[in-house]
Design an enzyme around this catalytic site. Structure first.
Site, short mmCIF file in Angstrom:
data_model
loop_
_atom_site.label_atom_id
_atom_site.label_comp_id
_atom_site.label_asym_id
_atom_site.label_seq_id
_atom_site.Cartn_x
_atom_site.Cartn_y
_atom_site.Cartn_z
N GLU A 148 84.33 29.23 17.24
CA GLU A 148 83.05 30.59 17.15
C GLU A 148 83.85 31.66 16.21
O GLU A 148 83.43 32.80 16.08
CB GLU A 148 82.70 31.05 18.31
CG GLU A 148 82.20 30.19 19.42
CD GLU A 148 80.69 30.69 19.74
OE1 GLU A 148 80.49 31.82 19.69
OE2 GLU A 148 80.29 30.00 20.50
N LYS A 208 74.55 38.68 22.83
CA LYS A 208 74.87 39.07 21.50
C LYS A 208 74.78 37.57 20.60
O LYS A 208 75.26 36.71 21.21
CB LYS A 208 76.24 39.57 21.62
CG LYS A 208 76.85 39.69 20.17
CD LYS A 208 78.35 40.14 20.36
CE LYS A 208 79.12 39.99 18.77
NZ LYS A 208 80.42 40.08 19.07
N HIS A 213 78.39 32.83 18.12
CA HIS A 213 78.66 33.00 16.44
C HIS A 213 78.49 31.81 15.78
O HIS A 213 78.94 30.78 16.06
CB HIS A 213 79.89 33.82 16.41
CG HIS A 213 80.23 35.13 17.19
ND1 HIS A 213 80.44 34.94 18.37
CD2 HIS A 213 80.19 36.09 16.81
CE1 HIS A 213 80.57 36.22 19.01
NE2 HIS A 213 80.62 37.02 17.65
#
Length: 255
Positions: free
Chosen positions: A86, A170, A143
């Site tokens: 990530e 997130k 991510h």
């Protein structure tokens, strides 16, 4: 929508909170960095422990955390090991990743622990439980440094994080075009309006996505990352400039 309070910082109220990552490699660099951050206008500090040269030695990580905690005093601290898959600096086994985060949570010195969504369902559930039992909050993260998924997929991942127990879902994605930035912003707005019952954190990375780091109050992202020295992700804005823009935008939005 409820807010998340960490020490004296309320995340999800007013202008986005500002987080500055620490990316020192050595103990001396981290001490210098922590002391420097005491003079910076920020809300939260993130220790990106995957940059730390002794990250594989949990005893040294705990000692370093204790020193950082002592310097930062009452500034909220996020503990983050960003995996190589990530965009992080180190490649840990899942077992090592889980063990490190469990041990750090148990110290009580980290206010928030970052848990990557795609670590594994059982492992994520175990980490969320351990962090919450220790009295800390969970940022659950994902991510994508290659692309921007569809709006539906971004929303789906954020919803899943919320359902699993993340206090702060997130997601960060890489734009290949301006349209990709609009996709991220649209997903953020959809999540806020239709699904979110807690603050969320979203961003489009690199220079193309800078607007997403500034416009969180409009679209619904409650925390943004700025750089004091070295950036930890592409597109981070210097923290002083970030604060100025967020304050001006907040004033214009609220009369």
């Amino acid at each position: 929508m409820r807010t998340v309070t960490v020490r004296d910082v309320v995340i999800g109220e007013g202008a986005p909170s500002i987080c500055v990552p620490m990316v020192g490699v050595t103990a001396a660099q981290l001490v210098e960095e922590a002391r420097m951050l005491m003079a910076v206008d920020l809300d939260v500090v993130e220790w990106r422990v995957d940059f730390y040269e002794d990250v594989a030695d949990t005893v040294k990580v705990k000692e370093m955390l204790r020193e950082i905690r002592g310097i930062l005093k009452d500034i909220p601290l996020i503990f983050t090991f960003r995996s190589a898959k990530e965009g992080g600096e180190r490649d840990f086994s899942v077992a090592s990743y889980v063990a490190l985060n469990r041990e750090i949570a148990a110290t009580g010195m980290a206010d928030i622990v970052d848990v990557e969504l795609f670590t594994g369902e059982w492992e994520v559930a175990q980490l969320v439980s351990a962090v919450h039992q220790a009295g800390a909050k969970v940022i659950m993260s994902n991510h994508d440094f290659d692309k921007t998924p569809s709006e539906d997929e971004i929303v789906s991942r954020l919803v899943k994080m919320q359902e699993i127990g993340a206090d702060l879902p997130k997601i960060a994605v890489m734009p290949q075009s301006a349209a990709d930035v609009l996709t991220l912003l649209g997903a953020t707005n959809t999540m806020r309006e239709k699904y979110a019952d807690r603050p969320i954190i979203t961003m489009s990375m690199a220079g193309t996505g800078v607007i997403s780091r500034l416009a969180g109050e409009i679209f619904g992202s409650a925390l943004t990352f700025g750089a004091a020295k070295k950036v930890s992700a592409p597109g981070q804005v210097p923290v002083d400039e970030l604060r100025q823009v967020l304050t001006l935008l907040h004033k214009s939005l609220n009369g």
